[in-house]
Design a protein around this motif. Structure first.
Motif, PDB file in Angstrom:
ATOM      1  N   UNK A  31     -12.488  15.491  -5.467  1.00 18.29           N
ATOM      2  CA  UNK A  31     -14.086  14.814  -4.984  1.00 18.29           C
ATOM      3  C   UNK A  31     -14.191  15.356  -3.826  1.00 18.29           C
ATOM      4  N   UNK A  32     -15.352  15.447  -3.282  1.00 22.99           N
ATOM      5  CA  UNK A  32     -15.994  16.049  -1.982  1.00 22.99           C
ATOM      6  C   UNK A  32     -15.872  14.915  -1.033  1.00 22.99           C
ATOM      7  N   UNK A  33     -15.929  13.746  -1.233  1.00 26.87           N
ATOM      8  CA  UNK A  33     -16.245  12.663  -0.277  1.00 26.87           C
ATOM      9  C   UNK A  33     -15.248  11.415  -0.852  1.00 26.87           C
ATOM     10  N   UNK A  34     -14.433  10.855   0.166  1.00 22.72           N
ATOM     11  CA  UNK A  34     -13.649   9.902  -0.188  1.00 22.72           C
ATOM     12  C   UNK A  34     -14.197   8.401  -0.737  1.00 22.72           C
ATOM     13  N   UNK A  35     -15.453   8.306  -0.700  1.00 23.30           N
ATOM     14  CA  UNK A  35     -16.044   7.183  -1.245  1.00 23.30           C
ATOM     15  C   UNK A  35     -15.997   7.140  -2.727  1.00 23.30           C
ATOM     16  N   UNK A  36     -15.868   8.552  -3.224  1.00 21.52           N
ATOM     17  CA  UNK A  36     -15.836   8.511  -5.060  1.00 21.52           C
ATOM     18  C   UNK A  36     -14.659   8.212  -5.508  1.00 21.52           C
ATOM     19  N   UNK A  37     -13.530   7.991  -4.717  1.00 23.12           N
ATOM     20  CA  UNK A  37     -12.255   7.529  -5.370  1.00 23.12           C
ATOM     21  C   UNK A  37     -11.864   6.058  -5.177  1.00 23.12           C
ATOM     22  N   UNK A  38     -12.851   5.407  -4.517  1.00 28.75           N
ATOM     23  CA  UNK A  38     -12.624   4.015  -4.092  1.00 28.75           C
ATOM     24  C   UNK A  38     -12.531   3.136  -5.532  1.00 28.75           C
ATOM     25  N   UNK A  39     -11.472   2.201  -5.186  1.00 26.58           N
ATOM     26  CA  UNK A  39     -11.368   1.283  -6.499  1.00 26.58           C
ATOM     27  C   UNK A  39     -12.986   0.475  -7.021  1.00 26.58           C
ATOM     28  N   UNK A  40     -13.027   0.152  -8.165  1.00 29.54           N
ATOM     29  CA  UNK A  40     -14.135  -0.522  -8.598  1.00 29.54           C
ATOM     30  C   UNK A  40     -14.388  -1.783  -7.867  1.00 29.54           C
ATOM     31  N   UNK A  41     -15.525  -2.412  -7.780  1.00 31.38           N
ATOM     32  CA  UNK A  41     -15.674  -3.665  -6.952  1.00 31.38           C
ATOM     33  C   UNK A  41     -15.296  -3.704  -5.399  1.00 31.38           C
ATOM     34  N   UNK A  42     -15.043  -2.661  -4.907  1.00 32.26           N
ATOM     35  CA  UNK A  42     -14.647  -2.382  -3.312  1.00 32.26           C
ATOM     36  C   UNK A  42     -15.236  -3.440  -2.539  1.00 32.26           C
ATOM     37  N   UNK A  43     -16.778  -3.496  -2.744  1.00 30.43           N
ATOM     38  CA  UNK A  43     -17.408  -4.292  -1.868  1.00 30.43           C
ATOM     39  C   UNK A  43     -17.133  -5.949  -2.110  1.00 30.43           C
ATOM     40  N   UNK A  44     -16.877  -6.081  -3.328  1.00 28.31           N
ATOM     41  CA  UNK A  44     -16.540  -7.574  -3.709  1.00 28.31           C
ATOM     42  C   UNK A  44     -15.096  -7.864  -2.931  1.00 28.31           C
ATOM     43  N   UNK A  45     -14.091  -6.844  -2.925  1.00 32.31           N
ATOM     44  CA  UNK A  45     -12.988  -7.180  -2.469  1.00 32.31           C
ATOM     45  C   UNK A  45     -13.182  -7.164  -0.897  1.00 32.31           C
ATOM     46  N   UNK A  46     -13.737  -6.411  -0.345  1.00 31.08           N
ATOM     47  CA  UNK A  46     -14.020  -6.475   0.976  1.00 31.08           C
ATOM     48  C   UNK A  46     -14.445  -8.010   1.672  1.00 31.08           C
ATOM     49  N   UNK A  47     -15.600  -8.224   0.748  1.00 32.21           N
ATOM     50  CA  UNK A  47     -16.099  -9.711   0.738  1.00 32.21           C
ATOM     51  C   UNK A  47     -15.103 -10.780   0.895  1.00 32.21           C
ATOM     52  N   UNK A  48     -14.308 -10.552  -0.213  1.00 32.65           N
ATOM     53  CA  UNK A  48     -13.356 -11.607  -0.313  1.00 32.65           C
ATOM     54  C   UNK A  48     -12.314 -11.836   0.737  1.00 32.65           C
ATOM     55  N   UNK A  49     -11.877 -10.570   1.171  1.00 31.94           N
ATOM     56  CA  UNK A  49     -10.933 -10.561   2.379  1.00 31.94           C
ATOM     57  C   UNK A  49     -11.508 -11.238   3.348  1.00 31.94           C
ATOM     58  N   UNK A  50     -12.550 -10.933   3.935  1.00 31.57           N
ATOM     59  CA  UNK A  50     -13.240 -11.488   4.914  1.00 31.57           C
ATOM     60  C   UNK A  50     -13.614 -13.052   4.965  1.00 31.57           C
ATOM     61  N   UNK A  51     -13.905 -13.631   3.835  1.00 31.85           N
ATOM     62  CA  UNK A  51     -14.348 -14.948   3.633  1.00 31.85           C
ATOM     63  C   UNK A  51     -12.958 -15.549   3.667  1.00 31.85           C
ATOM     64  N   UNK A  52     -11.918 -15.289   2.787  1.00 37.57           N
ATOM     65  CA  UNK A  52     -10.630 -15.723   2.893  1.00 37.57           C
ATOM     66  C   UNK A  52      -9.655 -15.605   3.733  1.00 37.57           C
ATOM     67  N   UNK A  53      -9.819 -14.492   4.638  1.00 38.18           N
ATOM     68  CA  UNK A  53      -9.058 -14.284   5.589  1.00 38.18           C
ATOM     69  C   UNK A  53      -7.816 -13.663   5.252  1.00 38.18           C
ATOM     70  N   UNK A  54      -7.538 -13.108   4.055  1.00 36.32           N
ATOM     71  CA  UNK A  54      -6.276 -13.127   3.596  1.00 36.32           C
ATOM     72  C   UNK A  54      -6.459 -11.560   2.969  1.00 36.32           C
ATOM     73  N   UNK A  55      -5.210 -10.650   3.045  1.00 35.31           N
ATOM     74  CA  UNK A  55      -5.163  -9.506   2.798  1.00 35.31           C
ATOM     75  C   UNK A  55      -5.009  -9.291   1.199  1.00 35.31           C
ATOM     76  N   UNK A  56      -5.336  -8.208   0.673  1.00 36.20           N
ATOM     77  CA  UNK A  56      -5.130  -7.986  -0.781  1.00 36.20           C
ATOM     78  C   UNK A  56      -4.383  -6.685  -0.875  1.00 36.20           C
TER      79      UNK A  56
END
Length: 140
Positions: A31-56
C-alpha cells in the motif's frame, strides 16, 4: 524515533498522524498510504475508546497474507486516540505449527496407550496358548 508503527486519530476517527514505521509497514503490505491497511470500523473503535475512556488492545486483523495486531489507547485530555500496530504473521505461523505439533503428540500418546492396553489384553492369551501347546500331545 519509534521503530513500531504508531498512529493518531481525531475524535471523528480521521487519521491525523502516522510515523515512518507505519509507512514502511504499509509499503511492505503493498500500500502507498497507511490508511489503506487500517482495521475495519476504525472510526467506530476510536469513538468507543473516547466515549468509554478505555483502551482496546489486541485487535487482530488479516491483511492479504499477513496478520496484524492493533492496540487503541484514548488520550481523553487531548481528545485523540493513539494506536500501535505490529505484524504478527511470524508469531501466528509459529503458533499454528505449535498447535499442529501438540495434536500430533496427542495422537501419538493415544496410539501408544491403545497399543499398551492391547498388549495387556493379548499377553495372557498368548501365555495361555503357549501353555496349551506344551500340554497337548500330537495325539490330542
Amino acid at each position: 524515533m519509534n521503530p513500531n508503527p504508531v498512529f493518531e486519530f481525531a475524535e471523528d476517527g480521521r487519521l491525523t498522524y502516522f510515523n515512518d514505521a507505519a509507512l514502511e509497514l504499509a509499503r511492505a503490505l503493498g500500500e502507498k498510504h497507511p490508511s489503506k491497511m487500517l482495521p475495519p470500523q476504525t472510526a467506530a473503535i476510536v469513538r468507543a475508546c473516547l466515549v468509554h475512556g478505555r483502551s482496546q488492545p489486541g485487535l487482530e486483523t488479516a491483511f492479504r497474507d499477513r496478520a496484524l495486531s492493533w492496540s487503541f489507547h484514548p488520550v481523553t485530555a487531548s481528545g485523540v486516540v493513539h494506536c500501535y500496530a505490529s505484524d504478527i504473521t511470524a508469531m501466528k505461523k509459529l503458533e499454528t505449527q505449535f498447535l499442529r505439533t501438540q495434536r500430533l503428540e496427542s495422537i501419538g500418546s493415544l496410539a501408544s496407550g491403545i497399543a499398551h492396553d492391547l498388549n495387556n489384553i493379548l499377553a495372557p492369551i498368548m501365555m495361555s496358548v503357549n501353555l496349551l501347546q506344551e500340554s497337548l500331545t500330537d495325539e490330542d
